[in-house]
Design an enzyme around this catalytic site. Structure first.
Site, PDB file in Angstrom:
ATOM      1  N   LYS A  12       0.835  -1.213   0.000  1.00  0.00           N
ATOM      2  CA  LYS A  12       0.000   0.000   0.000  1.00  0.00           C
ATOM      3  C   LYS A  12       0.864   1.255   0.000  1.00  0.00           C
ATOM      4  CE  LYS A  12      -2.076   1.964   4.113  1.00  0.00           C
ATOM      5  NZ  LYS A  12      -1.327   3.159   4.227  1.00  0.00           N
ATOM      6  N   ASN A  13       1.926   1.243   0.823  1.00  0.00           N
ATOM      7  CA  ASN A  13       2.707   2.466   0.986  1.00  0.00           C
ATOM      8  C   ASN A  13       3.729   2.698  -0.115  1.00  0.00           C
ATOM      9  OD1 ASN A  13       1.137   3.023   3.148  1.00  0.00           O
ATOM     10  ND2 ASN A  13       2.650   2.493   4.705  1.00  0.00           N
ATOM     11  N   ARG A  60      -3.688  10.698   3.185  1.00  0.00           N
ATOM     12  CA  ARG A  60      -2.578  11.644   3.264  1.00  0.00           C
ATOM     13  C   ARG A  60      -1.833  11.750   1.939  1.00  0.00           C
ATOM     14  NH1 ARG A  60      -1.729  13.554   7.834  1.00  0.00           N
ATOM     15  NH2 ARG A  60       0.439  14.102   7.459  1.00  0.00           N
ATOM     16  N   CYS A 113      -4.636   8.025   9.157  1.00  0.00           N
ATOM     17  CA  CYS A 113      -4.948   7.529  10.496  1.00  0.00           C
ATOM     18  C   CYS A 113      -4.656   8.577  11.550  1.00  0.00           C
ATOM     19  CB  CYS A 113      -4.117   6.283  10.754  1.00  0.00           C
ATOM     20  SG  CYS A 113      -4.694   4.908   9.762  1.00  0.00           S
ATOM     21  N   ASP A 141       4.432   0.296  12.099  1.00  0.00           N
ATOM     22  CA  ASP A 141       3.185  -0.374  11.680  1.00  0.00           C
ATOM     23  C   ASP A 141       3.180  -1.876  11.984  1.00  0.00           C
ATOM     24  OD1 ASP A 141       1.987   1.990  10.176  1.00  0.00           O
ATOM     25  OD2 ASP A 141       3.956   1.808   9.285  1.00  0.00           O
ATOM     26  N   VAL A 163       8.408   6.553  16.577  1.00  0.00           N
ATOM     27  CA  VAL A 163       8.070   7.203  15.306  1.00  0.00           C
ATOM     28  C   VAL A 163       6.873   8.142  15.472  1.00  0.00           C
ATOM     29  CG1 VAL A 163       7.446   6.838  12.885  1.00  0.00           C
ATOM     30  CG2 VAL A 163       9.006   5.256  14.023  1.00  0.00           C
TER      31      VAL A 163
HETATM   32  N1  EPU Z   1       6.745  14.465  10.611  1.00  0.00           N
HETATM   33  C1  EPU Z   1       6.873  15.803  10.935  1.00  0.00           C
HETATM   34  N2  EPU Z   1       6.712  16.727   9.938  1.00  0.00           N
HETATM   35  C2  EPU Z   1       6.453  16.385   8.647  1.00  0.00           C
HETATM   36  C3  EPU Z   1       6.341  15.011   8.329  1.00  0.00           C
HETATM   37  C4  EPU Z   1       6.483  14.065   9.338  1.00  0.00           C
HETATM   38  O1  EPU Z   1       7.096  16.150  12.099  1.00  0.00           O
HETATM   39  O2  EPU Z   1       6.323  17.270   7.792  1.00  0.00           O
HETATM   40  C5  EPU Z   1       6.861  13.445  11.689  1.00  0.00           C
HETATM   41  C6  EPU Z   1       5.514  12.718  11.923  1.00  0.00           C
HETATM   42  O3  EPU Z   1       4.672  13.460  12.741  1.00  0.00           O
HETATM   43  C7  EPU Z   1       5.960  11.416  12.544  1.00  0.00           C
HETATM   44  C8  EPU Z   1       7.308  11.166  11.850  1.00  0.00           C
HETATM   45  O4  EPU Z   1       7.725  12.408  11.286  1.00  0.00           O
HETATM   46  O5  EPU Z   1       6.158  11.557  13.908  1.00  0.00           O
HETATM   47  C9  EPU Z   1       7.290  10.106  10.789  1.00  0.00           C
HETATM   48  O6  EPU Z   1       6.297  10.424   9.827  1.00  0.00           O
HETATM   49  P1  EPU Z   1       6.474  10.042   8.296  1.00  0.00           P
HETATM   50  O7  EPU Z   1       6.458  11.288   7.487  1.00  0.00           O
HETATM   51  O8  EPU Z   1       7.653   9.136   8.163  1.00  0.00           O
HETATM   52  O9  EPU Z   1       5.156   9.218   8.041  1.00  0.00           O
HETATM   53  P2  EPU Z   1       4.161   9.312   6.791  1.00  0.00           P
HETATM   54  O10 EPU Z   1       4.922   9.483   5.535  1.00  0.00           O
HETATM   55  O11 EPU Z   1       3.067  10.270   7.100  1.00  0.00           O
HETATM   56  C10 EPU Z   1       4.233   6.769   6.232  1.00  0.00           C
HETATM   57  C11 EPU Z   1       3.225   5.675   6.147  1.00  0.00           C
HETATM   58  C12 EPU Z   1       2.769   5.286   7.543  1.00  0.00           C
HETATM   59  C13 EPU Z   1       3.985   4.834   8.335  1.00  0.00           C
HETATM   60  C14 EPU Z   1       5.051   5.944   8.341  1.00  0.00           C
HETATM   61  C15 EPU Z   1       6.327   5.520   9.023  1.00  0.00           C
HETATM   62  C16 EPU Z   1       2.133   6.080   4.060  1.00  0.00           C
HETATM   63  C17 EPU Z   1       0.911   6.483   3.350  1.00  0.00           C
HETATM   64  N3  EPU Z   1       2.083   6.125   5.374  1.00  0.00           N
HETATM   65  O12 EPU Z   1       3.566   7.863   6.844  1.00  0.00           O
HETATM   66  O13 EPU Z   1       1.897   4.185   7.392  1.00  0.00           O
HETATM   67  O14 EPU Z   1       3.607   4.542   9.650  1.00  0.00           O
HETATM   68  O15 EPU Z   1       5.360   6.328   6.996  1.00  0.00           O
HETATM   69  O16 EPU Z   1       6.879   4.409   8.386  1.00  0.00           O
HETATM   70  O17 EPU Z   1       3.119   5.685   3.460  1.00  0.00           O
HETATM   71  C18 EPU Z   1      -0.065   2.940   7.658  1.00  0.00           C
HETATM   72  O18 EPU Z   1       0.222   2.355   6.608  1.00  0.00           O
HETATM   73  O19 EPU Z   1      -1.002   2.572   8.407  1.00  0.00           O
HETATM   74  C19 EPU Z   1       0.710   4.113   8.072  1.00  0.00           C
HETATM   75  C20 EPU Z   1       0.326   4.958   9.031  1.00  0.00           C
END
Ligand code: EPU
Length: 442
Positions: free
Chosen positions: A24-25, A98, A122, A316, A338
């Protein structure tokens, strides 16, 4: 009775075989990448999940023609007529995912303008987008935040940047990749995320004509090119779904073969699985291989771990594993580094008879950025606990799957509300459960 409730009769081991498809990601980001190309793209093994439908809808609104290919799971994308979409139409998708934030760079390159609705995903903490917006501004984008969403333009074009992330964010790394590949000049990104899904996205961009070097120490260098073509790609398998089924096998004392799961993407999970006392067997046949996960009988052992960016233990993977840890003999410690608020789901497990306490401290020895900030981001799980059935409300995708596993492990009949949320990331999960011998009904 609402359709969004699953009746689960638990207490029996899950046994059998399931198949995972493209992650998915990765798939959702690869779909966004198609917008950057000036010729058609093709992807195989795309799961039928809600997140894919949402991104498909958004692409179609922007003029990308998306069609189902001849093979099951094949999608084709024709981005030759990318166009601006109406704000009202885009806003239908507000709050649902997102992924739209990742359309900024591709739309700016193709149209000179982007409108991004309010994001969803989420609810596992504030999930800011400050890194995304700061990087986009440095590339030359003008970002106008309005009550309806974000308007972006690039009056002087987009130009390569030297940028260091405060934290190796997956989404911000993808944002920078998807913007830098067609920006003028070179971008150097430090402290980048290097999750396997990101490396797979880099493979896709390379197929499209991008020049991206992944250096040691989390540095990624991108040489912008004026034009990109399409790609044809088979995504990496979904290692989160694979681990979810593995944890379900442990929690229910079962035996599940996850076809399509790949060892290389899961070594960290497999180490933990083995130290708890689970057994696995890897079949690396490229066509029909997978990993068989089973509970060998006897007691499971507790573990201390912390979630982290790759190659650490994925955040996750945490929630389904915690359900299995409620069955281990002793105290387990899980330190979530995280997301600051990813243990909310444990109160429902406690209602079912689990003994889980959450703490503000960084338990386990390694301090993280959430220490002393008041977030309850460490959990201590005392087992083994006899779980009993209850009514559950699913809070988010991964926690939702863990509730489902808990209901399957518990004696008696549980009612799990809000199960449709699980369709966001788990393809055909009800059919898969039935195939594993679970007694579930709507
Ligand atoms: N963060 C910031 N500022 C930003 C972006 C992120 O402070 O501008 C912080 C977040 O708040 C968090 C940390 O950085 O504490 C990590 O966030 P990240 O950006 O890595 O997460 P994401 O890209 O929003 C993706 C996956 C998540 C997965 C995370 C970590 C997708 C669509 N989502 O989220 O997956 O947990 O990376 O590996 O790819 C899921 O599949 O259920 C899911 C939540």
């Amino acid at each position: 009775m609402s359709d969004d409730v699953l009746i689960v009769s638990g207490g029996s081991p899950l046994k059998g075989e399931v198949r995972v498809r493209g992650a998915k990601n990765l798939v959702s980001k690869a779909m966004v990448a198609t917008v950057l190309g000036e010729s058609p793209s093709r992807m195989y093994d795309v799961p039928r999940i809600r997140d894919v439908e949402i991104v498909r809808g958004l692409l179609e609104l922007h003029g990308v023609k998306v069609t189902n290919g001849d093979l099951d799971g094949e999608l084709r994308f024709d981005p030759s007529n990318v166009e601006r979409a109406g704000i009202d139409e885009i806003n239908v998708h507000a709050g649902s995912s997102r992924i739209p934030i990742l359309l900024c760079g591709p739309l700016l390159h193709r149209l000179g303008h982007a409108f991004i609705p309010d994001l969803g995903g989420c609810h596992i903490g504030p999930r800011p987008i400050d890194y995304h917006l700061e990087a986009l501004r440095r590339f030359g984008a003008v970002v106008d935040k309005t009550p309806e969403g974000l308007h972006l333009s690039a009056p002087d074009g987009l130009h390569g940047i030297k940028y260091e992330l405060n934290y190796p964010s997956v989404g911000a790394t993808e944002q920078i990749l998807l913007t830098a590949v067609r920006a003028e000049g070179v971008t150097e990104l430090s402290n980048a995320a290097v999750e396997p899904e990101i490396i797979d996205l880099i493979c896709i961009l390379q197929k499209m004509g991008a020049i991206i070097k992944v250096h040691t120490n989390r540095v990624i260098e991108i040489e912008g090119v004026p034009r990109l073509g399409g790609f044809s790609h088979r995504p990496i398998p979904d290692r989160i779904e694979a681990a979810s089924w593995a944890s379900a096998a442990l929690a229910t004392r079962g035996d599940i073969t996850v076809k399509g799961a790949r060892q290389a993407d899961m070594t960290t999970y497999l180490n933990v699985f083995r130290s708890i006392g689970g057994e696995f067997e890897i079949d690396d046949n490229p066509v029909d291989g997978g990993i068989r996960f089973w509970h060998p009988g006897g007691d499971l052992r507790p573990v201390a771990l912390e979630t982290d960016v790759h190659p650490g233990f994925m955040t996750d993977w945490q929630q389904p594993l915690v359900v299995a840890l409620t069955q281990a003999n002793g105290l387990s410690v899980v330190h979530e580094t995280v997301y600051e608020k990813r243990f909310g789901y444990t109160s429902a497990l406690n209602q079912m008879g689990a003994h889980i306490q959450v703490f503000q401290d960084c338990l386990g020895g390694t301090p993280c950025r959430f220490g002393r900030m008041g977030f309850r981001h460490s959990a201590v799980i005392a087992g083994p606990a006899k779980l009993h059935a209850t009514d559950l409300i699913i809070p988010d995708l991964r926690a939702g799957f863990s509730h489902l596993i808990a209901a399957l492990a518990a004696e008696g009949t549980s009612r799990v509300h809000g199960v449709d949320l699980i369709n966001r990331g788990y393809e055909d999960f009800e059919a898969k459960l039935a195939g594993l011998g679970a007694t579930v009904s709507r």
